[in-house]
Every structure is written in structure tokens, then in C-alpha cells.
Design a protein around this motif. Structure first.
Motif, PDB file in Angstrom:
ATOM      1  N   THR A 189     -42.680 -42.954 -49.715  1.00  0.00           N
ATOM      2  CA  THR A 189     -43.916 -42.327 -49.254  1.00  0.00           C
ATOM      3  C   THR A 189     -43.858 -42.240 -47.735  1.00  0.00           C
ATOM      4  O   THR A 189     -43.433 -43.184 -47.064  1.00  0.00           O
ATOM      5  N   ASP A 230     -40.533 -37.302 -48.212  1.00  0.00           N
ATOM      6  CA  ASP A 230     -40.213 -37.248 -49.639  1.00  0.00           C
ATOM      7  C   ASP A 230     -38.918 -36.471 -49.859  1.00  0.00           C
ATOM      8  O   ASP A 230     -37.993 -36.941 -50.531  1.00  0.00           O
ATOM      9  N   MET A 252     -53.268 -37.949 -55.153  1.00  0.00           N
ATOM     10  CA  MET A 252     -53.433 -39.394 -55.295  1.00  0.00           C
ATOM     11  C   MET A 252     -52.824 -39.890 -56.608  1.00  0.00           C
ATOM     12  O   MET A 252     -52.203 -40.957 -56.663  1.00  0.00           O
ATOM     13  N   ASN A 273     -49.215 -40.471 -56.302  1.00  0.00           N
ATOM     14  CA  ASN A 273     -48.885 -41.766 -55.700  1.00  0.00           C
ATOM     15  C   ASN A 273     -48.922 -42.881 -56.734  1.00  0.00           C
ATOM     16  O   ASN A 273     -48.031 -43.738 -56.783  1.00  0.00           O
ATOM     17  N   LEU A 333     -45.820 -45.350 -57.973  1.00  0.00           N
ATOM     18  CA  LEU A 333     -45.925 -46.801 -57.882  1.00  0.00           C
ATOM     19  C   LEU A 333     -45.856 -47.471 -59.250  1.00  0.00           C
ATOM     20  O   LEU A 333     -45.442 -48.625 -59.361  1.00  0.00           O
ATOM     21  N   THR A 367     -50.110 -41.181 -46.976  1.00  0.00           N
ATOM     22  CA  THR A 367     -49.186 -42.315 -46.958  1.00  0.00           C
ATOM     23  C   THR A 367     -49.939 -43.628 -46.852  1.00  0.00           C
ATOM     24  O   THR A 367     -49.628 -44.599 -47.558  1.00  0.00           O
ATOM     25  N   CYS A 415     -51.410 -44.366 -50.178  1.00  0.00           N
ATOM     26  CA  CYS A 415     -50.378 -44.826 -51.107  1.00  0.00           C
ATOM     27  C   CYS A 415     -50.030 -46.288 -50.856  1.00  0.00           C
ATOM     28  O   CYS A 415     -49.876 -47.076 -51.800  1.00  0.00           O
ATOM     29  N   GLU A 466     -52.733 -48.571 -52.161  1.00  0.00           N
ATOM     30  CA  GLU A 466     -52.589 -48.695 -53.617  1.00  0.00           C
ATOM     31  C   GLU A 466     -51.427 -49.621 -53.962  1.00  0.00           C
ATOM     32  O   GLU A 466     -51.509 -50.419 -54.907  1.00  0.00           O
TER      33      GLU A 466
END
Length: 345
Positions: free
Chosen positions: A41, A85, A150, A153, A157, A178, A181, A184
Motif C-alpha cells: 500500500t 501498487d 476501502m 484494502n 489485508l 494509504t 489501509c 485497518e
């Protein structure tokens, strides 16, 4: 301008839960087979100070490549966005790492104005080991589009939590995709690797050296050698003479190229030879063999060694995207072969 065709990806919602065709089935198999599954990310180009699209993408990819090597990454999940990315995906491809590209939605490339970025994205999609779209939002609904970003992301993950490779300027620490992310990731207890943005600052300061082009230097295939190189019993004045002659098995055409007065003439003649059927398979090995002969000569070996640990790019303006880089797009195979050879000097 040539029309760019971007592959259409399957969308998660199109599959029945737990069906063999569901993208998660393949991801679960990866999770069971590999222990070093990471995700990337990072900042978009407009948030990277000093970034120039046609010049600096491969610097980002080099930073990503060094990190992937250091972490011994086996599988990488990334979302295909312009900037970090794509750079991570590009680096992973060069290293032979298994790549999963989970785009937020089909058509994300419509957000980008630079056609070279779109072309690079299409190429990365084409060559990904596994690719799918996370959502299918109404493109006119900005909230739905942001939600899809979102969700992308979260999807990364879900599978790449063993190591998150971030690239984020300090001023973006608390804002943007970012930062969201990474928040999270912390919530999920993911392992977050050190921010790689300081490597970009090294490039900006000159500490991380980059040769953006090699023409008119000893590294160029056009450089006249101190003595001819002998390959398969034949002498060649330059590496360009040898490489162009190797394209064909026709003895008369090979001799014509070998006798060319200049490397530029050899290149011109090489464009019209009867191409051997296996050339695409052989060309990297042919170039590697020629480079080894050329850089066995002391002056050229010294010139290559003098580049230290610099990133070598075969930057060009003639659209050679196999051996080099043009307008930020390209595999840079010549530059990579030179750097690999440098390690053996």
C-alpha cells in the motif's frame, strides 16, 4: 494512438460463496502453501514529491524490489493503482514472485489520464498469476467508489497480513487511502514493515544513484570494443554487431551484419534479416553471452564496476520496452542483465 485493451476481471460477488471458482479458493490454497504472503500500500504519484511519471516509475519499482528481496516475499497482493501498487507488482514480476492483483473494481484505469499508466496496468493484469475485482460500484456514485477502494484494502489485508509494505510520505501519515489501509492493518494485528518512503528521499538527495540511460557510454551495446569479441568462431567489432547477427541463421545475412561499418548500420541490417524461429526464446541468453564477453575486457569491466550499486536503466526514446524503458514503461532487460553481471565482477 493504439487502443489499449484492459482485461475485464471477475468480481467477487459473481461467485457463489465457497464455490471452487471463487477467487478466495485460490487464495486459501496460497495461504496453505506459503508463509511469506505480503501486500503493498502506498502513495499515488501526485503525493510523491519530485516524482516524474516518465522518469521515476522504475525507481519506485527498484525500491520495491529491494524490499521484496529483503523480506523473501513469496506471494504479493496489490490493488493495481498507479504509483506504489504498480511498482511493487512490476518488481514482483521481475523477481518471479506469485502476484495476486485484486483491483477495487473494473475500470479503475478510467481514473488515470496518462495512457502509459493504463498500458502498464493492462500489462500487469495480463501477466498476473491471479486477478479479480473486489466490487462493482456505480461509477457515478462517488461514495460507492470510495467504499470499493476501502474494500480493496480490506481484501488485501485479509490475505497479505504477514507483512504490509508501506510507502507513504510523512505528511500523508494521517490522511488518504494509504493511511486508512495502515489503520485497518493495525486493527487487524497485521505485521507492518518499515515505511519505504525514506528510500525515495535517498534518491532525491542523490544517495540512491540511478543511471537513467546508458547510450553514448561504455555500457551501451554500440560502444566500439578494444578488440573484437569472438563468438562461435566469428569476430564482432561491437556487441551490437554480434546481437543483430545472432537473429538469423542465414550465413550471408550474418556476414553482411558482421562486416557493417558501424554498430548503427548493424542494427539497421538486423531489422530486415530472416528471423530465426526460436529468437524470442534465445534473445536473453544471446545478450547475456555477449555481455559476458564484452565486459571481460578491462576497460569495460572497470566502467561497469564504477556504477557501484546504482540502478541501471536503458532509457530510450525509440519505444524499446523489452530491453529498456520508454516514457516510464518497459521491462529493462538490458539494464537488469548489466546489474546481474556487475555482481559477478
Amino acid at each position: 494512438m493504439t487502443q489499449i485493451t484492459v482485461p475485464t476481471l471477475p468480481v467477487l460477488s459473481e461467485f457463489a460463496a465457497r464455490s471452487p471458482e471463487h477467487p478466495w479458493t485460490a487464495n486459501e490454497q496460497l495461504a496453505a502453501s506459503f508463509s511469506r504472503i505480503h501486500c503493498a500500500t502506498g502513495a499515488r504519484p501526485q503525493h510523491i514529491p519530485g516524482y516524474q511519471a516518465g522518469r521515476d516509475f522504475h525507481v519506485l519499482a527498484w525500491i520495491a524490489e529491494c524490499a521484496l528481496k529483503a523480506e523473501r516475499t513469496e506471494v504479493i497482493f496489490e490493488g493495481g493503482a498507479d504509483g506504489w501498487d504498480q511498482a511493487t507488482s512490476h518488481a514482483a514480476r521481475d523477481l518471479g514472485i506469485y502476484r495476486v492483483l485484486n483491483a477495487p473494481f473494473n475500470g479503475q484505469h478510467a481514473l488515470w489520464k496518462n495512457p502509459n499508466v493504463v498500458r502498464r496496468y493492462a500489462d500487469l493484469l495480463d501477466t498476473a498469476d491471479h486477478a479479480y475485482a473486489v466490487a462493482d460500484p456505480d461509477r457515478n456514485d462517488k461514495k460507492a467508489v470510495v467504499r470499493a477502494l476501502m474494500d480493496r484494502n480490506v481484501e488485501m489485508l485479509r490475505w497479505g497480513c504477514q507483512g504490509v509494505l508501506p510507502f507513504n510520505p510523512p505528511e500523508r501519515e494521517h490522511e488518504g487511502g494509504t493511511a486508512a489501509c495502515l489503520r485497518e492493518a493495525r486493527k487487524r494485528g497485521c505485521r507492518i514493515l518499515p515505511n519505504l518512503y525514506p528510500e525515495w528521499e535517498k534518491y532525491q538527495s542523490g544517495e540512491l544513484r540511478v543511471l537513467h540511460e546508458i547510450r553514448n557510454t561504455e555500457l551501451s551495446n554500440m560502444a566500439v570494443l578494444d578488440k573484437p569479441i569472438r563468438m562461435a568462431g566469428e569476430d564482432y567489432a561491437t556487441l551490437e554487431h554480434y546481437f543483430q547477427a545472432a537473429k538469423t541463421t542465414n550465413p550471408a545475412q550474418r556476414q553482411l551484419i558482421r562486416n557493417a561499418a558501424t554498430p548503427a548500420e548493424a542494427r539497421r541490417l538486423g531489422r530486415s534479416v530472416t528471423l530465426r524461429e526460436d529468437w524470442d526464446t534465445l534473445r536473453l541468453d544471446v545478450m547475456h553471452a555477449g555481455l559476458r564477453k564484452k565486459f571481460a575486457q578491462p576497460r569495460f569491466a572497470a566502467a561497469l564496476a564504477a556504477t557501484g550499486d546504482a540502478l541501471i536503466l536503458e532509457g530510450n526514446t525509440w519505444n524499446d520496452e523489452f530491453w529498456g524503458v520508454c516514457k516510464g514503461v518497459g521491462r529493462n532487460h538490458l539494464g537488469r542483465l548489466l546489474m546481474n553481471l556487475r555482481e559477478t565482477l
